[in-house]
Design a protein around this motif. Sequence first.
Motif, PDB file in Angstrom:
ATOM      1  N   SER A  22       0.661  -1.454   0.039  1.00 58.43           N
ATOM      2  CA  SER A  22       0.306  -0.033  -0.484  1.00 58.43           C
ATOM      3  C   SER A  22       0.985   0.958  -0.147  1.00 58.43           C
ATOM      4  O   SER A  22       0.620   2.739  -0.366  1.00 58.43           O
ATOM      5  CB  SER A  22      -1.409   0.273   1.537  1.00 58.43           C
ATOM      6  OG  SER A  22      -0.306   0.125   2.628  1.00 58.43           O
TER       7      SER A  22
ATOM      8  N   ASN B 110      -5.303   2.674   4.260  1.00 58.15           N
ATOM      9  CA  ASN B 110      -5.203   1.640   3.170  1.00 58.15           C
ATOM     10  C   ASN B 110      -6.769   1.450   3.670  1.00 58.15           C
ATOM     11  O   ASN B 110      -6.888  -0.157   3.039  1.00 58.15           O
ATOM     12  CB  ASN B 110      -4.304   0.576   2.582  1.00 58.15           C
ATOM     13  CG  ASN B 110      -4.263   0.149   3.946  1.00 58.15           C
ATOM     14  OD1 ASN B 110      -4.608   0.378   4.990  1.00 58.15           O
ATOM     15  ND2 ASN B 110      -2.954  -0.060   4.466  1.00 58.15           N
TER      16      ASN B 110
ATOM     17  N   THR C  50      -5.131   4.430  -0.409  1.00 53.11           N
ATOM     18  CA  THR C  50      -4.417   3.568  -0.916  1.00 53.11           C
ATOM     19  C   THR C  50      -4.835   2.317  -0.722  1.00 53.11           C
ATOM     20  O   THR C  50      -5.777   2.323  -0.338  1.00 53.11           O
ATOM     21  CB  THR C  50      -3.062   3.438  -0.436  1.00 53.11           C
ATOM     22  OG1 THR C  50      -2.989   3.335   1.078  1.00 53.11           O
ATOM     23  CG2 THR C  50      -1.968   4.410  -0.552  1.00 53.11           C
ATOM     24  N   ILE C  51      -4.551   1.137  -1.293  1.00 55.85           N
ATOM     25  CA  ILE C  51      -5.143   0.105  -1.146  1.00 55.85           C
ATOM     26  C   ILE C  51      -4.120  -1.070  -0.744  1.00 55.85           C
ATOM     27  O   ILE C  51      -3.170  -1.174  -1.416  1.00 55.85           O
ATOM     28  CB  ILE C  51      -6.124  -0.591  -2.956  1.00 55.85           C
ATOM     29  CG1 ILE C  51      -6.501  -0.043  -3.866  1.00 55.85           C
ATOM     30  CG2 ILE C  51      -5.754  -2.202  -2.609  1.00 55.85           C
ATOM     31  CD1 ILE C  51      -6.699   0.281  -4.922  1.00 55.85           C
TER      32      ILE C  51
ATOM     33  N   LYS D 297      -1.885  -3.282  -2.720  1.00 53.83           N
ATOM     34  CA  LYS D 297      -1.842  -2.696  -3.685  1.00 53.83           C
ATOM     35  C   LYS D 297      -0.746  -3.348  -5.100  1.00 53.83           C
ATOM     36  O   LYS D 297       0.308  -4.557  -5.118  1.00 53.83           O
ATOM     37  CB  LYS D 297      -1.503  -1.481  -4.312  1.00 53.83           C
ATOM     38  CG  LYS D 297      -1.442  -1.009  -5.429  1.00 53.83           C
ATOM     39  CD  LYS D 297      -2.523  -0.984  -6.038  1.00 53.83           C
ATOM     40  CE  LYS D 297      -2.223   0.383  -7.272  1.00 53.83           C
ATOM     41  NZ  LYS D 297      -2.372  -0.436  -8.661  1.00 53.83           N
TER      42      LYS D 297
ATOM     43  N   CYS E   4      -6.390  -7.384  -2.437  1.00 54.71           N
ATOM     44  CA  CYS E   4      -5.993  -7.027  -2.477  1.00 54.71           C
ATOM     45  C   CYS E   4      -7.995  -6.770  -1.668  1.00 54.71           C
ATOM     46  O   CYS E   4      -8.862  -7.779  -1.461  1.00 54.71           O
ATOM     47  CB  CYS E   4      -6.705  -5.632  -3.900  1.00 54.71           C
ATOM     48  SG  CYS E   4      -5.452  -5.377  -3.875  1.00 54.71           S
ATOM     49  N   TYR E   5      -7.771  -5.798  -0.841  1.00 50.42           N
ATOM     50  CA  TYR E   5      -9.218  -5.985  -0.907  1.00 50.42           C
ATOM     51  C   TYR E   5      -9.884  -6.594   0.682  1.00 50.42           C
ATOM     52  O   TYR E   5     -10.875  -7.284   0.657  1.00 50.42           O
ATOM     53  CB  TYR E   5     -10.601  -5.222  -1.146  1.00 50.42           C
ATOM     54  CG  TYR E   5     -10.190  -4.298  -2.215  1.00 50.42           C
ATOM     55  CD1 TYR E   5     -10.384  -3.027  -1.758  1.00 50.42           C
ATOM     56  CD2 TYR E   5     -10.760  -4.503  -3.629  1.00 50.42           C
ATOM     57  CE1 TYR E   5     -10.140  -1.942  -2.910  1.00 50.42           C
ATOM     58  CE2 TYR E   5     -10.210  -3.920  -4.083  1.00 50.42           C
ATOM     59  CZ  TYR E   5      -9.673  -2.085  -4.089  1.00 50.42           C
ATOM     60  OH  TYR E   5      -9.476  -1.256  -4.842  1.00 50.42           O
TER      61      TYR E   5
END
Lengths: 310, 306
Positions: free
Chosen positions: B68, B210, B271-272, B275, B281-282
Motif C-alpha cells: 500500500s 489503506n 491507497t489499497i 496493491k 486486495c480488499y
Amino acid sequence: MGTITLRDAFWDRVYELAREDRNINIVTADMGAPSLDRFKRYLSSQFVDVGIAEQQAITVAAGLTLGGKKVFAYAIAPFITLRCYEHIRIELAAMNIPVTLVGVGAGFGYDDSGPTHHALEDISALRIFPNLKIHNITDRVMASAFADISCKMGYPNYVRLDRQMLPVVYSANSDFSSGVTALKEGSDVTIIATGNMVHRALEVSEQLKKHSVEAGVIDVYVFPLNEEVFLKAVSRTERLVMLEEHTLPGGLGSAVCETLADHNKNIPVKRLGLDLKTGYCYKYGGRRHIQSLYGLDTKSITNAILQLLK
Amino acid sequence: MRKKDSFGNNEVHGVHTLDRWRVTENKKKREDMSNRIAELKEKSKYIRNLVLDMCCGAGTGHITSSFSCTEILVALFYGGILRFDPRNPGWEGRDRFILSKGQASVILYPILSDLGFFPKDELKRFNQADGKFGVHLQHDVPGVEITSGSLGHGFGVATGLALAAKMNKELHMVVALLGDGECYEGSIWEAAMFASHNRLNNLVAVIDRNHLCATNFTENILELEPMDKKWESFGWKVMRINGHSFQDILDAFYDFRSRKSSEPLAIIADTIKGKSISFMCYNPLWHAVVPKDKQVQDAKNEIRED
C-alpha cells in the motif's frame, strides 16, 4: 533538615548546567517546581511543555535526544513511569536513547492524594529493562550530584525523587559512582534501605542501640544493584533486613535476594515493605501515619528487627 | 523600427523569445516528468518483487501493508524528495525518515539495500539465524532511524526530531509515514497537537490510508473518517492524494522545503492494501500472510503486468 526539597536541589543544578550548555532541555508534562519557574523564565528556549501527555513527553524527549540534545523528561513519578511503560521500553531501553526521566513523589510522597499518585511499583517495573538505570535519591546532595551524572552518562536513567524535605546524610563531594554506600557499621544486623527509608533506617539503628543491638545501614541508590560492591559490603554481616516504601515483589528486597541467591550467599534475610495483600492505600493523615499503617514507622521496624534477633 | 521576432511580432525586451523558450522548457519538463514517473513505476515493480522474494523466502512479512505504501516510499527515496547519503547513513544533513508503521519494514529494507546502504545479500537472510533483521523495523540497520513495531511511537519521536532541528537551526526535514490504523493510538494525537502548537513546518506526516487493519476494514472497526477534518482541526495543513499516483505524490512534495506556512503538513494518501496483486486486495485475511506455491508466480505476473 535540608532547606530545599530534593526536587529543587536537582532542578537548581540542572539550571546551572543548562545555563552553560544550551543543549540541555527539560520536557515537562505540565509540572512545575519553584526552581523550574526560574528555568522557564530565563531559559525558555530550553523548556518544552507537552501538556498533560506523559507519553508525548517520552517520545519528544527521545526525538530531541536523537537530534543531539540532553533531555530531562519530568512528571509525577507514577505517571512518567507506569503511564508510559511501553514508550520507556522501546524508545529508551530498546533503542538505548539516553533520556533522563525525572519522577517526583517516590513512595507515599503524595500522602494527601491517594493511590493514583503513590509511586510504589515503579522500581519493580523499571529495573527489569536492559540499558536503563534507576537512581533512587536519598538526599539533596545526591540529587544535585545525579543532575551532573545524568548529563554525562550515555544510557537512559530514571531519577526518582522524594516530594518532601529529607535530612542530609551525605557530605558535599561524596562519590556516588558505586551505587551502594555503607552509612553505618554494625555487627548484629545490617539494614539495607533505599530512598526515603534510608533516613528511617538510621532512626531505627539509633533505637536498636538502646536495646544493645549494633545495626549497620547500607544505602542502595542505583538499580540494577552493583553486585560486586554490595556483596563486599554485606560480607561480614550475620543477618540482613531490607527496608523500602515500595511493594515487596520486584523491589529492593527482591533485588537483594536475587543477588544473594545468584552468588550462593546463605544469609538470613527479612524484607520490610508493602505486601500485596494490603492492596492500594486509600488512607490519609500524613506520610508518617500512612507508613505506620504498613509497619514502616520507626517503632514497628525496631520491634520487627528485635523479634528477628531473638 | 522595432525588431520583429520569427513570428512577425514586435519583440519587447525579448519577451516573446522568452515565452517560446518557456513553452519548449515546459514541454521538456513534462517529458522529463513522464520519463521520471515511468522510471519510478519500473522501480516500484522491482521493489515489489524484492519484497515478495524476501517474504516468501522467509515465510513471513507484512506484504500487503508494504504494497500500500510502495509508491510513497519509492517516490521519497528515488523521486528526489528525501536527502540522504548511503555511504554515510549518519550524515547530519540528511532528512529524517521515520517509518512509524514499522510493520512495513519489508518495503524499506529492499529500498535501502538497493540504494547501497547495505549489501543486497542481507535481504536473503531476512528472519534467518544469521540475518540482521526480522519483520519489524530496527534502528541499528543502516539508513533506519528508529525501532518500530508497536504503533504510536515513531510519530512522537518525529515531532521531537523536528523540534530539535528547529532548536539547532538545521534545515533538514522530518518525514513520518503512519498507518491509518495507527491513528487509533491516542499518542498519535498527542503528537499531532504538539507539532502544530510548536509550528513544526519542517515535519510532514504521510498517512497510508489503506482502509484496513489486521482483522477488518477501519470503518467497520471505528470510523476514522473524516480523516482530513480531524488533522485539520489539530492545526495541520492537509492534502489528500492518490497514494499510488507518482504525479500526486511528487506534486504534494514539490515545495515541501519552502512552504509559506507555519503549519506541519499531513498528506493523507488513499491507497489499497496489497496493491498490484488483485487476490490480496480488499481482503483482511492477507494481513501478515505470504503467498504460497502457485500464488507466488501469480503475484509476480500481476506485478509485471500492473
